[in-house]
Motif scaffolding. Sequence first.
Motif, mmCIF file in Angstrom:
data_model
loop_
_atom_site.group_PDB
_atom_site.id
_atom_site.type_symbol
_atom_site.label_atom_id
_atom_site.label_comp_id
_atom_site.label_asym_id
_atom_site.label_seq_id
_atom_site.Cartn_x
_atom_site.Cartn_y
_atom_site.Cartn_z
ATOM 1 N N GLY A 1 0.795 -1.222 0.000
ATOM 2 C CA GLY A 1 0.000 0.000 0.000
ATOM 3 C C GLY A 1 0.825 1.267 0.000
ATOM 4 N N HIS A 2 0.168 2.376 0.304
ATOM 5 C CA HIS A 2 0.814 3.682 0.338
ATOM 6 C C HIS A 2 0.982 4.207 1.769
ATOM 7 C CE1 HIS A 2 0.554 4.581 -4.068
ATOM 8 N NE2 HIS A 2 -0.426 3.684 -3.990
ATOM 9 N N GLY A 3 0.464 3.490 2.752
ATOM 10 C CA GLY A 3 0.621 3.898 4.143
ATOM 11 C C GLY A 3 -0.040 5.216 4.470
ATOM 12 N N LEU A 4 -1.205 5.505 3.892
ATOM 13 C CA LEU A 4 -1.867 6.789 4.099
ATOM 14 C C LEU A 4 -2.392 6.924 5.523
ATOM 15 C CD1 LEU A 4 -4.025 7.142 0.852
ATOM 16 C CD2 LEU A 4 -1.656 7.878 1.246
ATOM 17 N N ASP A 5 -2.245 8.128 6.102
ATOM 18 C CA ASP A 5 -2.882 8.387 7.379
ATOM 19 C C ASP A 5 -4.358 8.692 7.130
ATOM 20 O OD1 ASP A 5 -3.030 11.022 6.476
ATOM 21 O OD2 ASP A 5 -1.536 11.796 7.880
ATOM 22 N N MET A 6 -5.118 8.990 8.194
ATOM 23 C CA MET A 6 -6.553 9.126 8.049
ATOM 24 C C MET A 6 -6.938 10.319 7.177
ATOM 25 S SD MET A 6 -7.966 6.549 9.464
ATOM 26 C CE MET A 6 -9.648 7.127 9.333
ATOM 27 N N ARG A 7 -6.245 11.441 7.324
ATOM 28 C CA ARG A 7 -6.583 12.608 6.503
ATOM 29 C C ARG A 7 -6.314 12.337 5.028
ATOM 30 N NH1 ARG A 7 -3.165 16.840 9.789
ATOM 31 N NH2 ARG A 7 -2.112 14.875 10.264
ATOM 32 N N ALA A 8 -5.245 11.641 4.739
ATOM 33 C CA ALA A 8 -4.952 11.302 3.343
ATOM 34 C C ALA A 8 -5.970 10.295 2.811
ATOM 35 C CB ALA A 8 -3.536 10.745 3.233
#
Length: 406
Positions: free
Chosen positions: A66-73
Motif C-alpha cells: 500500500g501507500h501507508g496513508l494516514d486518516m486525513r490522506a
Amino acid sequence: MAVELAPDAEVAALAERTATFVRQVVIPVEERLGGVARTESVRAELQAAAKAAGIFVPHVGTEFGGHGLDMRARAAVFEEAGYALLGPLALNIAAPDEGNMHLLEVIATDEQKTRYLAPLAAGDLRSCFAMSEPAPGAGSDAGALATTAVEVPGGWRIDGRKWFVTGADGAAFVICMARTSGQPGHAGGATMFLVDADNPGLRLVRHIETLDESLYGGHLELLLDHCVVPDEAVLGEVDQGFRHAQVRLGPARMTHCMRWLGLARRAQDIAVARASERTVFGSTLADLGMAQAMIADNEIDIAASRGLIMQACWELDQGRSAAQATAIAKTFTSEAVWRVVDRALQICGALGVSGDVLLGRFLREVRPFRIYDGPSETHRWSIARRVTRAATAARSSTTAAGEPRP
C-alpha cells in the motif's frame, strides 16, 4: 493547532488517479451490473485493474503493497473511490476488509500478519468481522456480548450465534468477538479470535435479506458450535477485545463516511446534469428556485460532512480517541448522504425512480448507514452523555476549588 485541509501533492495525485480510474474503469462495469457485483471474476477484474493503476490498498503500509496513508490522506482518496459503489471493492478498501486490515496491522503478531494480513491486502482472500448477535446479544450495546470462549487443552472453544456478519459468504477467515470473562452486560471480558472459515465448528446459517446489496459477500448469520481454535488464534490479548476494537471502530466509521460521501457527490452530479438539460415550463430545472434550493442544500451537506470527517481524522492522526468527533461525523454524514441522494432523485423525477440511472440503487444502499456502525440515536445518546459528563465534572472541579456553584 490548525487542521490542514488540503492534501499534499502526492496524496492529491493519488486521489486524482483514483478519480480517473473510477470514471473510466469502474463506472462502466457498475452500470452494466446495476451497482452490485456478485462474482469473484468481477472482483478479480476490478482489483487487477486497480493494481495496474497503482492505487490498490492505499491505506496499508508499503510492506503490504500500500501507500501507508494516514486518516486525513485516506479521506481524499476514499472519497474518490466511493464515487462509484464498486470503487471501494476495486481498490480493496471496502468494508469489512479495509477495517480488518487496519486492525491486523496494528494488533496482530508477525505470524498473524503473514498468515492473514498479507494475503488480505493482496486481494487473494477476503475476511469478515463477527461482533453483532441476535437480540438480546451484542448490537449497539457491545457489552451485551453473549458468545463465549472457554479454555480447552491447547486453545479455546467458542460457542454462540452471530448475525449481520458483512462479507461472510466466501470469506477465508472471521475475526470473532467472544466473551472470555464476565457476563453479558459487563463492560469488559471480551477477546478477539481469528477463526478460519473451514473450521468444522463454524457454520454459515443463512443470508439475511436486506435493503442494501452492494457490500460484497452479503450479510450473514453464523453459528459457532464447539468451534475450537488454537491459542495462536487470539488476536491481541485475552479479555482486551473491547479495548482493541477501538483501534478499528473510529477509523472504520470514518472510512465508511468517506466512501458514502463520494457516492453523494455522484448523486449530486447526476442531478445537476439533469437539471441543466431538462426543460420544463419554459426553462431548465436549474433555473427554477425549488431545484436551486435542493442543489444548494446538497452542496452544504457535502461540504459540512467533509469538514466533520476531516476534523475527526485529524484527531485520530494525533493519536486521540476522537470518540466524540467520530460520533458527530458519523451521525451527520450518514443522514446528510441520505438527504443528498434523496434530493437528487427528486430533482430527476421519474428518471430518478427508473432503472435508467442508479439513484434508486444509491438510495437503497445509503439508507442502512444510519443504522450500521451504530444507529444515529445511539450516537446522539453518546454525544450528549459526554457533554453532560464534562459539564458535571467541571462543576465538581469548581466546587472543590472553593468557588461558588453557578
